[in-house]
Write an enzyme that holds these catalytic residues in place. Structure first.
Site, PDB file in Angstrom:
ATOM      1  N   ASP A   2     -56.995  17.731  43.789  1.00 18.40           N
ATOM      2  CA  ASP A   2     -55.714  17.601  43.312  1.00 18.40           C
ATOM      3  C   ASP A   2     -55.631  18.271  41.868  1.00 18.40           C
ATOM      4  O   ASP A   2     -56.409  18.506  41.465  1.00 18.40           O
ATOM      5  CB  ASP A   2     -55.629  15.739  43.151  1.00 18.40           C
ATOM      6  CG  ASP A   2     -54.338  15.514  42.966  1.00 18.40           C
ATOM      7  OD1 ASP A   2     -53.236  16.415  43.153  1.00 18.40           O
ATOM      8  OD2 ASP A   2     -54.020  14.234  42.692  1.00 18.40           O
ATOM      9  N   GLY A   3     -54.481  18.530  41.672  1.00 12.03           N
ATOM     10  CA  GLY A   3     -53.820  18.825  40.415  1.00 12.03           C
ATOM     11  C   GLY A   3     -53.796  20.376  40.163  1.00 12.03           C
ATOM     12  O   GLY A   3     -53.350  20.949  39.228  1.00 12.03           O
ATOM     13  N   ASN A   4     -53.599  20.962  41.470  1.00 14.05           N
ATOM     14  CA  ASN A   4     -53.101  22.546  41.315  1.00 14.05           C
ATOM     15  C   ASN A   4     -51.753  22.832  40.811  1.00 14.05           C
ATOM     16  O   ASN A   4     -51.607  23.601  39.820  1.00 14.05           O
ATOM     17  CB  ASN A   4     -53.260  23.081  42.796  1.00 14.05           C
ATOM     18  CG  ASN A   4     -54.090  23.042  43.616  1.00 14.05           C
ATOM     19  OD1 ASN A   4     -55.192  22.857  43.008  1.00 14.05           O
ATOM     20  ND2 ASN A   4     -54.118  23.331  44.954  1.00 14.05           N
ATOM     21  N   GLY A   5     -50.712  21.867  41.051  1.00  9.85           N
ATOM     22  CA  GLY A   5     -49.497  22.017  40.334  1.00  9.85           C
ATOM     23  C   GLY A   5     -49.472  21.757  38.788  1.00  9.85           C
ATOM     24  O   GLY A   5     -48.856  22.718  38.299  1.00  9.85           O
ATOM     25  N   ARG A  54     -45.856  26.479  40.826  1.00 11.54           N
ATOM     26  CA  ARG A  54     -46.917  25.512  41.426  1.00 11.54           C
ATOM     27  C   ARG A  54     -47.603  26.283  42.236  1.00 11.54           C
ATOM     28  O   ARG A  54     -49.053  25.910  42.539  1.00 11.54           O
ATOM     29  CB  ARG A  54     -46.212  24.434  42.241  1.00 11.54           C
ATOM     30  CG  ARG A  54     -45.310  23.196  41.356  1.00 11.54           C
ATOM     31  CD  ARG A  54     -44.761  22.370  42.195  1.00 11.54           C
ATOM     32  NE  ARG A  54     -45.653  21.900  43.087  1.00 11.54           N
ATOM     33  CZ  ARG A  54     -46.584  20.928  42.706  1.00 11.54           C
ATOM     34  NH1 ARG A  54     -46.574  20.297  41.616  1.00 11.54           N
ATOM     35  NH2 ARG A  54     -47.340  20.281  43.886  1.00 11.54           N
ATOM     36  N   HIS A  62     -51.907  26.675  43.736  1.00 13.54           N
ATOM     37  CA  HIS A  62     -52.693  26.424  44.937  1.00 13.54           C
ATOM     38  C   HIS A  62     -53.326  27.728  45.293  1.00 13.54           C
ATOM     39  O   HIS A  62     -54.567  27.761  46.035  1.00 13.54           O
ATOM     40  CB  HIS A  62     -51.442  26.279  46.145  1.00 13.54           C
ATOM     41  CG  HIS A  62     -50.763  25.118  46.157  1.00 13.54           C
ATOM     42  ND1 HIS A  62     -51.521  23.914  45.671  1.00 13.54           N
ATOM     43  CD2 HIS A  62     -49.245  24.768  46.190  1.00 13.54           C
ATOM     44  CE1 HIS A  62     -50.283  22.852  45.825  1.00 13.54           C
ATOM     45  NE2 HIS A  62     -49.310  23.472  46.004  1.00 13.54           N
ATOM     46  N   LEU A 113     -73.769  24.510  56.628  1.00 14.22           N
ATOM     47  CA  LEU A 113     -73.091  23.687  56.265  1.00 14.22           C
ATOM     48  C   LEU A 113     -71.829  23.474  57.135  1.00 14.22           C
ATOM     49  O   LEU A 113     -71.213  24.547  57.772  1.00 14.22           O
ATOM     50  CB  LEU A 113     -72.442  24.136  54.915  1.00 14.22           C
ATOM     51  CG  LEU A 113     -71.669  23.234  54.114  1.00 14.22           C
ATOM     52  CD1 LEU A 113     -72.028  23.239  52.638  1.00 14.22           C
ATOM     53  CD2 LEU A 113     -70.057  23.899  54.059  1.00 14.22           C
ATOM     54  N   ARG A 153     -56.571   7.241  43.561  1.00 14.80           N
ATOM     55  CA  ARG A 153     -55.972   6.882  44.763  1.00 14.80           C
ATOM     56  C   ARG A 153     -56.469   7.730  46.054  1.00 14.80           C
ATOM     57  O   ARG A 153     -57.057   8.834  45.936  1.00 14.80           O
ATOM     58  CB  ARG A 153     -54.516   7.204  44.658  1.00 14.80           C
ATOM     59  CG  ARG A 153     -53.319   6.783  44.294  1.00 14.80           C
ATOM     60  CD  ARG A 153     -51.969   6.943  44.856  1.00 14.80           C
ATOM     61  NE  ARG A 153     -51.911   8.295  44.332  1.00 14.80           N
ATOM     62  CZ  ARG A 153     -51.594   8.980  42.930  1.00 14.80           C
ATOM     63  NH1 ARG A 153     -51.595   8.013  42.069  1.00 14.80           N
ATOM     64  NH2 ARG A 153     -51.512  10.159  42.718  1.00 14.80           N
TER      65      ARG A 153
HETATM   66  C1  FPP Z   1     -52.848  18.739  45.519  1.00 20.50           C
HETATM   67  O1  FPP Z   1     -52.366  19.468  44.307  1.00 20.50           O
HETATM   68  C2  FPP Z   1     -53.274  19.995  46.394  1.00 20.50           C
HETATM   69  C3  FPP Z   1     -52.760  20.042  47.495  1.00 20.50           C
HETATM   70  C4  FPP Z   1     -51.676  19.385  48.282  1.00 20.50           C
HETATM   71  C5  FPP Z   1     -53.069  21.564  48.465  1.00 20.50           C
HETATM   72  C6  FPP Z   1     -54.459  21.871  48.243  1.00 20.50           C
HETATM   73  C7  FPP Z   1     -54.679  23.145  48.722  1.00 20.50           C
HETATM   74  C8  FPP Z   1     -55.720  23.918  47.964  1.00 20.50           C
HETATM   75  C9  FPP Z   1     -56.617  23.675  46.980  1.00 20.50           C
HETATM   76  C10 FPP Z   1     -55.847  25.476  48.376  1.00 20.50           C
HETATM   77  C11 FPP Z   1     -56.598  25.911  49.686  1.00 20.50           C
HETATM   78  C12 FPP Z   1     -55.660  25.407  50.632  1.00 20.50           C
HETATM   79  C13 FPP Z   1     -55.982  25.526  51.983  1.00 20.50           C
HETATM   80  C14 FPP Z   1     -54.957  25.369  53.045  1.00 20.50           C
HETATM   81  C15 FPP Z   1     -57.367  25.886  52.346  1.00 20.50           C
HETATM   82  P1  FPP Z   1     -51.023  19.080  43.710  1.00 20.50           P
HETATM   83  O2  FPP Z   1     -50.150  20.094  44.355  1.00 20.50           O
HETATM   84  O3  FPP Z   1     -50.392  17.589  44.202  1.00 20.50           O
HETATM   85  O4  FPP Z   1     -51.078  19.086  42.252  1.00 20.50           O
HETATM   86  P2  FPP Z   1     -50.249  18.306  41.140  1.00 20.50           P
HETATM   87  O5  FPP Z   1     -50.687  16.885  41.302  1.00 20.50           O
HETATM   88  O6  FPP Z   1     -50.690  18.728  39.840  1.00 20.50           O
HETATM   89  O7  FPP Z   1     -48.679  18.447  41.366  1.00 20.50           O
END
Ligand code: FPP
Length: 258
Positions: free
Chosen positions: A32-35, A45, A49, A143, A202
């Site tokens: 979590d936290g990419n955005g 955002r 990702h 793995l 969560r």
């Molecule tokens: C949640 O961060 C992240 C996701 C919904 C996608 C996770 C995907 C990756 C890490 C890339 C690799 C992907 C694949 C398909 C192998 P968020 O977007 O909810 O972040 P935020 O809470 O800060 O908005």
């Protein structure tokens, strides 16, 4: 902050440079936290990702190095379809890219790729690639990389119940063990440690059944910044936890001695 085996979670946050004595067999991660990582840098955002994808490679290598046997990653939930269409498209294209660019390498590295979740709803093209990746790597055992894509814990339980009924299993034969075997993770041990990045506490519909006795670890670090050292911190925190599985400390002491 509570005391765990005479040490605290805070102490275990010191930067570690060695491996803890106990390594979890199965680690699951809510990436979590990419955005927010992207927003903090004035980027879209989707840039978060992409960076998240790069980090996945680093963490995968660290897991192999640390002797973790199974890594389960939450890449796309059944609820993520509700995100803006452009973001959904990007997440689909990232998986597509990972499958194109990484599968041969993963295969050579001895990584077995598995998919958990529904293929239904995913484009036929991507479905085919997911199945190919699983087929190509199925005999690898260094793995297991379990990719939760179009995955929801509730959906998984509904799916298992439907399959059990479809197979005509009588109610008295429905046990916890049987349900576990009908889940997408059937045959794999439950996760020992579930990590969530970005400071959230969560489950977000992740491994609801399998996480019954998992240890949980949350860090404020955003997924793209969750590096090998952060993973080590999580592993150290895990090694200080006392897993009692509903029993008492005294019972666990006895079991440890036997
Ligand atoms: C949640 O961060 C992240 C996701 C919904 C996608 C996770 C995907 C990756 C890490 C890339 C690799 C992907 C694949 C398909 C192998 P968020 O977007 O909810 O972040 P935020 O809470 O800060 O908005």
């Amino acid at each position: 902050m509570g005391t765990i085996n005479g040490t605290t979670e805070k102490q275990s946050e010191q930067t570690p440079n060695t491996l803890p004595p106990v390594i979890p067999r199965h680690v699951a991660v809510i990436m979590d936290g990419n955005g927010r990582w992207a927003k903090a840098r004035g980027l879209p955002r989707t840039a978060g990702h992409h960076q998240g994808k790069e980090n996945l490679r680093r963490i995968l290598e660290a897991c192999v190095e640390f002797g973790i046997e199974i890594l389960t990653i939450y890449a796309f939930s059944t609820e993520n379809w509700g995100r803006p269409p452009k973001e959904v498209r990007i997440l689909m294209s990232i998986l597509n890219m990972v499958l194109d660019q990484e599968v041969n390498k993963l295969d050579q590295e001895g990584v077995q790729v598995r998919h958990i979740g529904k293929l239904e709803g995913v484009s036929p093209h991507l479905q085919k690639k997911i199945l190919q990746a699983c087929e190509q790597t199925k005999n690898n055992n260094r793995l297991i990389l379990n990719v939760a894509f179009n995955y929801g814990g509730r959906d998984e339980i509904v799916h298992a119940v439907q399959e059990i009924i479809r197979d005509g299993i009588p109610p008295e034969e429905v046990t916890e063990d049987l349900i576990s075997r009908y889940l997408y993770t059937g045959g794999l041990p439950d996760p020992d440690l579930i990590i969530r990045t970005s400071g959230e506490f969560r489950l977000s519909n992740f491994l609801l059944w399998q996480g019954a006795y998992s240890e949980y670890y949350s860090t404020p670090t955003y997924w793209p910044d969750f590096d090998k050292t952060e993973l080590l911190k999580a592993l150290w925190a895990f090694s200080h936890r006392r897993r009692r599985f509903g029993m008492t400390d005294e019972q666990i002491d006895k079991l440890d001695q036997s």
